[in-house]
Each structure stands twice: as structure tokens, then as C-alpha cells.
Write an enzyme that holds these catalytic residues in place. Structure first.
Site, PDB file in Angstrom:
ATOM      1  N   HIS A 119       3.673   0.036   2.825  1.00  0.00           N
ATOM      2  CA  HIS A 119       2.565  -0.767   3.359  1.00  0.00           C
ATOM      3  C   HIS A 119       1.465   0.214   3.764  1.00  0.00           C
ATOM      4  CE1 HIS A 119       0.484  -3.328   6.307  1.00  0.00           C
ATOM      5  NE2 HIS A 119       1.128  -4.371   5.808  1.00  0.00           N
ATOM      6  N   ASP A 195       9.940   2.157   8.997  1.00  0.00           N
ATOM      7  CA  ASP A 195       9.057   1.013   9.192  1.00  0.00           C
ATOM      8  C   ASP A 195       9.953  -0.219   9.094  1.00  0.00           C
ATOM      9  OD1 ASP A 195       7.538  -1.221   8.765  1.00  0.00           O
ATOM     10  OD2 ASP A 195       6.294  -0.353   7.190  1.00  0.00           O
ATOM     11  N   GLN A 198       9.862  -5.526   8.404  1.00  0.00           N
ATOM     12  CA  GLN A 198      10.488  -6.639   7.672  1.00  0.00           C
ATOM     13  C   GLN A 198      12.009  -6.641   7.767  1.00  0.00           C
ATOM     14  OE1 GLN A 198       8.759  -9.031   6.487  1.00  0.00           O
ATOM     15  NE2 GLN A 198       6.707  -8.143   6.329  1.00  0.00           N
ATOM     16  N   CYS A 362      -1.172  -5.644   1.273  1.00  0.00           N
ATOM     17  CA  CYS A 362      -1.340  -4.335   1.939  1.00  0.00           C
ATOM     18  C   CYS A 362      -0.537  -3.224   1.274  1.00  0.00           C
ATOM     19  CB  CYS A 362      -1.002  -4.403   3.426  1.00  0.00           C
ATOM     20  SG  CYS A 362      -2.059  -5.493   4.344  1.00  0.00           S
TER      21      CYS A 362
HETATM   22  C1  LIG Z   1       6.658  -3.477   5.680  1.00  0.00           C
HETATM   23  C2  LIG Z   1       5.511  -3.623   6.620  1.00  0.00           C
HETATM   24  N1  LIG Z   1       5.093  -2.566   7.312  1.00  0.00           N
HETATM   25  C3  LIG Z   1       4.086  -2.623   8.179  1.00  0.00           C
HETATM   26  C4  LIG Z   1       3.426  -3.811   8.381  1.00  0.00           C
HETATM   27  C5  LIG Z   1       2.302  -3.845   9.363  1.00  0.00           C
HETATM   28  O1  LIG Z   1       2.624  -4.718  10.373  1.00  0.00           O
HETATM   29  P1  LIG Z   1       1.545  -5.040  11.496  1.00  0.00           P
HETATM   30  O2  LIG Z   1       0.361  -5.589  10.780  1.00  0.00           O
HETATM   31  O3  LIG Z   1       2.221  -6.020  12.348  1.00  0.00           O
HETATM   32  O4  LIG Z   1       1.239  -3.760  12.153  1.00  0.00           O
HETATM   33  C6  LIG Z   1       3.792  -4.937   7.668  1.00  0.00           C
HETATM   34  C7  LIG Z   1       3.053  -6.197   7.817  1.00  0.00           C
HETATM   35  O5  LIG Z   1       3.037  -7.042   6.968  1.00  0.00           O
HETATM   36  C8  LIG Z   1       4.876  -4.847   6.773  1.00  0.00           C
HETATM   37  O6  LIG Z   1       5.279  -5.900   6.087  1.00  0.00           O
END
Ligand SMILES: Cc1ncc(COP(=O)(O)O)c(C=O)c1O
Length: 403
Positions: A119, A195, A198, A362
Site C-alpha cells: 500500500h 502492516d 488488513q 492505493c
Molecule cells: C494493507 C493496507 N495498509 C495500509 C493501509 C492504510 O490504512 P490507513 O489509511 O488507515 O492508514 C491500508 C488501507 O486501506 C491497507 O489496506
């Protein structure tokens, strides 16, 4: 088994006055819905004790302090951290990863290894550090079907200071073999950040069992309030990090030319916090903890398998990631060559109130690399019913006929 009917009763948005107006919500990977318990906990804060935590010694302030402490304890237990001091409240996963990138003290030439499916939140902070101070960002290619390639990883990890990889991908739902990744990385002398945006909402994540060094996740993808998140770090590592946001609540004392920082987690939580959000996040953790994650996964798989099977009957539709829905958690991300999938998403909403996400999710870098314009993503959660999946498929077929 999950009692989906009972779960749905907790979500007001799924129970409007007219049942015909209930959305078919299939976008939980972006934002989960919030159960009444979470909303009520937040409203209670705003209505009855909207004060500061940790600063003012009056009854309202004491109540906020106690509730925030409780929320931290609930998160500690939820991810099996060793100590409450390892839990830092943030706004989201993105902030957690930025905190790490800007506090770890990386220097010119230090290598950060990520995967080719990150992401933007776990790509841009590292690219920016590359541009600012000259770190090296190494990209580990995944297999053609999106699954993790441990051989590639074992070769590329050599010399890395930090590995920062997605646990479960928002692109294709694949869960990376975190335990193996961490073991290999540690043997190579690298720290590991996951991260978990998900993974945390859908599976049991035990930081001690994984032996992960850092972990970031968002409250809003796990039934919690919007704009809440958690950054976890092993205490001995947090002690060494130098926070990038400082000010009130991060220091024990100051003079005109000096300051003494507080230990973790305070030194990372600068200024007044989103107390309602933190308390609501604690409530979301409590709510989720009543379920065995095994049943959540089984339920998502059942719906995912149905949708996958139906989509696989339509030759021009391509599913991103492995064919087997068991490997894709609650995510079905698909596209048609040469087609802007955004119009499918808009039509699904207009025709039948079906809410999915379209775009590049993203993960622009992956789409650029694969030369795929965009995709439409269904993401499932514990409140979705088989009827949601069926309504989606019925209407998708109608759109395909129209187009
Ligand atoms: C795998 C992953 N990482 C990071 C994020 C970023 O999350 P946030 O926008 O809540 O910071 C997301 C959001 O969709 C995500 O799916």
C-alpha cells in the site's frame, strides 16, 4: 459458526427504517461499519465526560484517564503484547509506519526491504526517506499469483536493516507467511515491521508468537472509529526510537533550554488525543473479541468462494491474486482488460445500493507495473450475508449485459 443475523442487528446502518434502503456493503477493506456499542461508547464520552486524560485531576479527567488506560489494556491483550507500554495510539496505519520511518534513525545507505505489493502507506514513507537521506529501498518480487516468494526474500534480505511488509494485502487478500519472514529476517540481522491493516480485523495476530518487532494497524478497518490506529513496538526497541512528533504530554519536564522525554508510549503520543476514538477502539476490540476468528475466516471464505466461482464463469473477468479463494481472505478484486472498472462500481450502487471500491486501491505501483488500468474490489466482513454476495453477482451480470 457466526450468527450473522444477530451481528447485523448491532449495525444501525444495516437496519434502516425501510429494509429496501439497507446498503449491500462490500467495502470493509476500506472502512468497516461500526457496531452500536462503539458509537455509544464514543457518544458517552462526548456527552458525559469530554475532558482530558492524564492532565487534570478532577472527576471527569480521572474517568477519561481510566477509560483510555482500559482501551490500551484491551489492545495489549488483543495482540498479546507484553506490556501496555508497547501500545501507541495513532490516527491510522499510515501514521504508525511514518512514525517508524521517522523515528528509527535510518541513515544514508541503510537498506529497507519491502514487497512489490505494498500500500502507498508502506511505500511512500520509504521512498521519501530515500530521496531525503539516501536510504536504499529494495523491492521483493512476489510470485505471479501474488503469493509471497520466500526464496526471493531470503536472497534480498541480506544486509537489510529493516523489512517492512504487508501482512494481508488489500490488493488481493493474500496473507504473507509472517512467521517465516520474521525468522529469516532476524537471522539476517534485520528488524521487521508488519502492516497489519488488513490482517488484524480478520485473523488472530499474536505479536509475541510472531516475534514481530513493529506492527501498525487501523481501528477503522476493525469496527472501530474512523481516524484511530495503533502502532506496536517491542518495548526495548521503542525505548531506542526518537519520536518525530513532540510537545505536550511527551515530556516529563522542560526548562528554557532543555527537556526530559517521558518513556514509551507517552513520548510518542504528542498533544491531546482523540479520547472518544481511543475509547471507541477499545470497545471495538471488546466487540471483536467475542468471536473466534476461525469462524470469521470460515464465513468470509464461504462468501468469497461463491463470488469467485461465479466470476470464474465469466471469461473476460480476471481476478487479481490466487485462484483459490481460501488464499484471498475476504477480498475479491477483479478487472476486465481495457475497461474502466469505476463505472461498474457506480452502476452497482445506482442499481442496487451495492457498495464496492474501484480504482487502484492505493497500490498504484503494482497497477503501473502490471499495466492494468484499475479494478473493482469486493471486500467482505462478518456482517455480510450470502444474500449480499448473490445480489452482487445478479447485478454484475445485468451490468455486463447492458455494457
Ligand atoms: C494493507 C493496507 N495498509 C495500509 C493501509 C492504510 O490504512 P490507513 O489509511 O488507515 O492508514 C491500508 C488501507 O486501506 C491497507 O489496506
Amino acid at each position: 459458526m457466526l450468527n450473522v443475523e444477530k451481528i447485523r442487528a448491532d449495525f444501525d446502518v444495516l437496519n434502516p427504517e425501510s429494509p429496501a434502503k439497507a446498503p449491500v456493503y462490500l467495502d470493509s477493506a476500506c472502512m468497516s461499519l461500526k457496531p452500536r456499542q462503539v458509537v455509544e461508547a464514543m457518544n458517552d464520552y462526548y456527552a458525559n465526560y469530554p475532558a482530558c486524560a492524564g492532565r487534570s485531576s478532577h472527576k471527569l479527567g480521572d474517568k477519561v484517564t481510566k477509560k483510555v488506560k482500559k482501551a490500551r489494556e484491551l489492545v495489549t491483550e488483543f495482540i498479546n503484547a507484553k506490556s501496555d507500554d508497547e501500545i501507541i495510539f495513532t490516527r491510522n496505519t499510515t501514521e504508525g509506519i511514518n512514525l517508524l520511518a521517522n523515528s528509527l534513525g535510518l541513515q544514508k545507505g541503510d537498506i529497507v526491504l519491502i514487497s512489490d505489493k505494498e500500500h502507498n502507506s508502506n511505500l511512500v514513507p520509504w521512498l521519501r526517506l530515500r530521496d531525503k537521506i539516501g536510504i536504499v529501498v529494495r523491492i521483493c518480487p512476489t510470485n505471479e499469483d501474488g503469493t509471497f516468494n520466500l526464496d526471493n526474500f531470503s536472497q534480498l534480505v541480506s544486509g537489510a536493516k529493516l523489512v517492512s511488509v504487508v501482512h494481508t494485502s488489500n490488493l488481493d487478500g493474500v496473507t504473507n507467511p509472517a512467521k517465516e519472514i520474521i525468522k529469516i529476517a532476524h537471522q539476517a540481522g534485520a528488524l521487521v515491521a508488519l502492516d497489519a491493516a488488513q490482517s488484524i480485523p480478520h485473523k488472530k495476530v499474536d505479536v509475541r508468537d510472531l516475534d514481530v518487532d513493529f506492527l501498525a494497524f487501523s481501528g477503522h478497518k476493525m469496527l472501530g472509529p474512523t481516524g484511530t490506529g495503533v502502532f506496536y513496538g517491542k518495548l526495548e526497541l521503542l525505548e531506542k526510537l526518537s519520536p518525530f512528533l513532540v510537545g505536550g504530554d511527551t515530556v516529563e519536564s522542560t526548562s528554557y533550554d532543555s527537556y526530559k522525554m517521558l518513556p514509551a508510549p507517552e513520548k510518542f503520543e504528542a498533544g491531546l488525543q482523540d479520547y472518544a476514538g481511543i475509547i471507541g477502539l477499545g470497545e471495538a476490540v471488546k466487540y471483536l473479541s467475542q468471536f473466534d476468528f476461525k469462524y470469521i475466516a470460515e464465513h468470509e471464505f464461504k462468501l468469497n468462494a461463491y463470488i469467485t466461482n461465479e466470476l470464474q464463469k465469466i471469461p473476460k473477468i480476471k481476478i487479481i491474486g490466487p485462484e483459490d479463494p481460501k488464499l484471498r481472505s475476504g477480498i475479491v478484486n477483479f478487472y476486465i482488460d481495457g475497461t474502466d472498472m469505476h463505472k461498474f462500481a457506480v452502476m452497482l450502487d445506482e442499481m442496487a445500493g451495492i457498495e464496492i471500491r474501484s480504482g487502484r486501491h492505493c497500490v498504484h505501483s503494482w497497477f503501473e507495473n502490471k499495466k492494468i488500468y484499475n479494478s473493482a474490489r469486493v471486500s467482505l466482513y462478518l456482517y455480510n450475508m450470502m444474500e449480499d454476495a448473490e445480489t452482487f453477482i445478479t447485478n454484475l451480470k445485468k451490468i455486463l449485459e447492458i455494457l
